[in-house]
Scaffold this active site. Structure first.
Site, mmCIF file in Angstrom:
data_model
loop_
_atom_site.group_PDB
_atom_site.id
_atom_site.type_symbol
_atom_site.label_atom_id
_atom_site.label_comp_id
_atom_site.label_asym_id
_atom_site.label_seq_id
_atom_site.Cartn_x
_atom_site.Cartn_y
_atom_site.Cartn_z
ATOM 1 N N HIS A 89 -33.544 41.693 20.655
ATOM 2 C CA HIS A 89 -34.510 42.913 19.952
ATOM 3 C C HIS A 89 -34.124 43.500 18.703
ATOM 4 C CE1 HIS A 89 -37.729 45.686 19.993
ATOM 5 N NE2 HIS A 89 -36.743 46.654 20.841
ATOM 6 N N ASP A 132 -42.674 50.861 27.363
ATOM 7 C CA ASP A 132 -42.454 52.044 26.569
ATOM 8 C C ASP A 132 -43.175 51.504 25.807
ATOM 9 O OD1 ASP A 132 -40.938 53.668 25.264
ATOM 10 O OD2 ASP A 132 -39.378 52.894 24.353
ATOM 11 N N LYS A 169 -44.236 57.534 20.215
ATOM 12 C CA LYS A 169 -43.741 56.597 22.057
ATOM 13 C C LYS A 169 -43.949 58.016 22.732
ATOM 14 C CE LYS A 169 -40.542 53.021 19.913
ATOM 15 N NZ LYS A 169 -40.338 51.921 20.643
HETATM 16 CA CA CA Z 1 -37.936 51.468 23.989
#
Ligand code: CA
Length: 422
Positions: free
Chosen positions: A139, A239, A259
């Site tokens: 990632h 998330d 976020k």
């Molecule tokens: Ca995250």
């Protein structure tokens, strides 16, 4: 190490072979019904076992549980009793559910077991603190390649420490809670100035989070070797991320409003004990890590992960398959790093792994990577395209472990994106 994990165990509760909740799992959660306020339960097959009933009727005697420990809206006090005591409870429940155990007679079984379709799962914990790591090399490499430089995708610190930031605990919600598309500042590529808008790049992040069960004192680090004594269990974690808000705001201090509007967890906490049979070695760490981060033995977990996207009125479509075993930094290293400066732990703290991407495009853990920031839209079976998540799309995370005929799972972590408020 624990009898409750014996793969040969069978329960008098009928459990289908593809259930996430056989007798070898026994995850803890908080549920309510039309007639019951929130209380603690354990999942078995398609049922929830009412722990208040077991406790009040003497079936958990001898473990030394305080009165009312399960008659609460959160599991914090229960998990704070520590690994040994919570393990004793899981062992005892396993005993009571075994096919050859008749301590619970028929009338008791009818009261103690409630069909899952009749319960509403609640937030299992009061979460004092939430930390989000960034521990998947695949990632971090994908994101670094996309936004910086494919040749130097990982920043120089990445292989020396588990990168993380402090997230927002107040907006963590249980599976099934809708998420309203956030609004905020975004800067379009051809504009000089930011505009105020609903996010146009709504994304999920496929993560697994662990939960701590002890209070530590300021100034007292937790070592890699001791970390598991402070870890109760795991949940699936989405998330949610607004990529356009994130991209404009995140330098220099990291994610903020992109976020903190919502994160979704699966309702059942799968214990570290239940995951024991599924330990695997993590990736080889090179360069060698500093002594306080050295980890020995298999500390990763083979948890197969899946992301499904369900358009309004349509069927869920699998859009990614990944695995928790890909994590470069294991949870013990994360906890040791988190506390090496003296930062203290609290009961119920949640520590998310960071997006878990595997090595191939089909295993990427976010739309950002799956569509390469929208440049390669995904075509769904109904013919529609997605660059990111549309309004009224539902994202479902699933996870399970399977080995030698034993399968335990996490249930679902589900959330629907509602249109931004006007
Ligand atoms: Ca995250």
């Amino acid at each position: 190490m624990t009898n409750a994990n014996d793969p040969s165990l069978k329960s008098w509760v009928e459990v289908s072979p593809d259930s996430d909740f056989p007798i070898q799992n026994l995850p803890f959660g908080i549920f309510k019904t039309r007639y019951l306020s929130p209380v603690a339960g354990v999942a078995i097959g398609d049922y929830v076992l009412d722990l208040v009933y077991l406790h009040e009727n003497g079936f958990l005697d001898g473990i030394g549980l305080p009165p009312g420990i399960f008659n609460q809206k959160y599991l914090n006090d229960f998990i704070a009793m520590g690994r040994k005591k919570t393990r004793d409870v899981r062992e005892r429940i396993s005993e009571l559910l075994r096919h050859d155990n008749d301590e619970l007679d028929r009338p008791a079984r009818e009261i103690a077991l409630i069909p899952m379709r009749e319960v509403q799962m609640q937030m299992p914990l009061r979460v004092p603190n939430y930390t989000d790591f960034y521990s998947s090399e695949e990632h971090a490499t994908n994101v670094g390649s996309m936004f910086r430089d494919p040749k130097n995708a990982l920043l120089p610190n990445w292989k020396h420490l588990p990168v993380g930031y402090h997230g927002r605990a107040s907006s963590i919600v249980v599976s099934g809670t809708p998420i309203i598309r956030p609004k905020g500042q975004i800067k379009l590529p051809d504009d000089e100035q930011p505009i105020f808008s609903a996010s146009r790049k709504m994304d999920f992040e496929l993560e697994v989070a662990f939960i701590t069960c002890s209070e530590t004192k300021l100034g007292q680090p937790v070592s890699v070797a001791d970390a598991e004594n402070h870890t109760f269990g795991f949940v699936l974690f989405n998330d949610w991320s607004a990529r356009d808000i994130q991209q404009w705001e995140y330098v220099p201090l990291g994610p903020f409003l992109g976020k903190n509007f919502g994160s979704t967890i699966s309702p059942w906490i799968v214990t570290l004990d239940a995951l024991e049979p599924f330990r695997v070695d993590g990736p080889v760490q090179n360069p060698e890590v500093l002594p306080y981060l050295k980890s020995h033995g298999p500390k990763n977990f083979d948890i197969r992960l899946e992301v499904l996207l369900q358009p309004e009125g349509g069927d869920p479509v699998t859009i990614s398959r990944s695995n928790f075993k890909y994590m470069y930094w294991n949870v013990n290293q994360q906890l040791a790093h988190h506390t090496i400066n003296g930062c203290n732990l609290q009961v119920g703290d949640m520590y998310a792994s960071g997006t878990i991407s595997g090595p191939s495009p089909g295993s990427y853990g976010s739309m950002l990577e799956l569509t390469w920031n929208g440049s390669k839209p995904m075509v769904l079976p109904d013919g529609t395209e997605r660059q990111f998540i549309n309004d009224n799309d539902t994202v479902i995370l699933k996870g399970y472990c399977e080995m030698n005929g034993l399968r335990i799972g996490f249930g679902e972590c589900r959330g629907k994106i509602l249109p931004a408020t006007v």
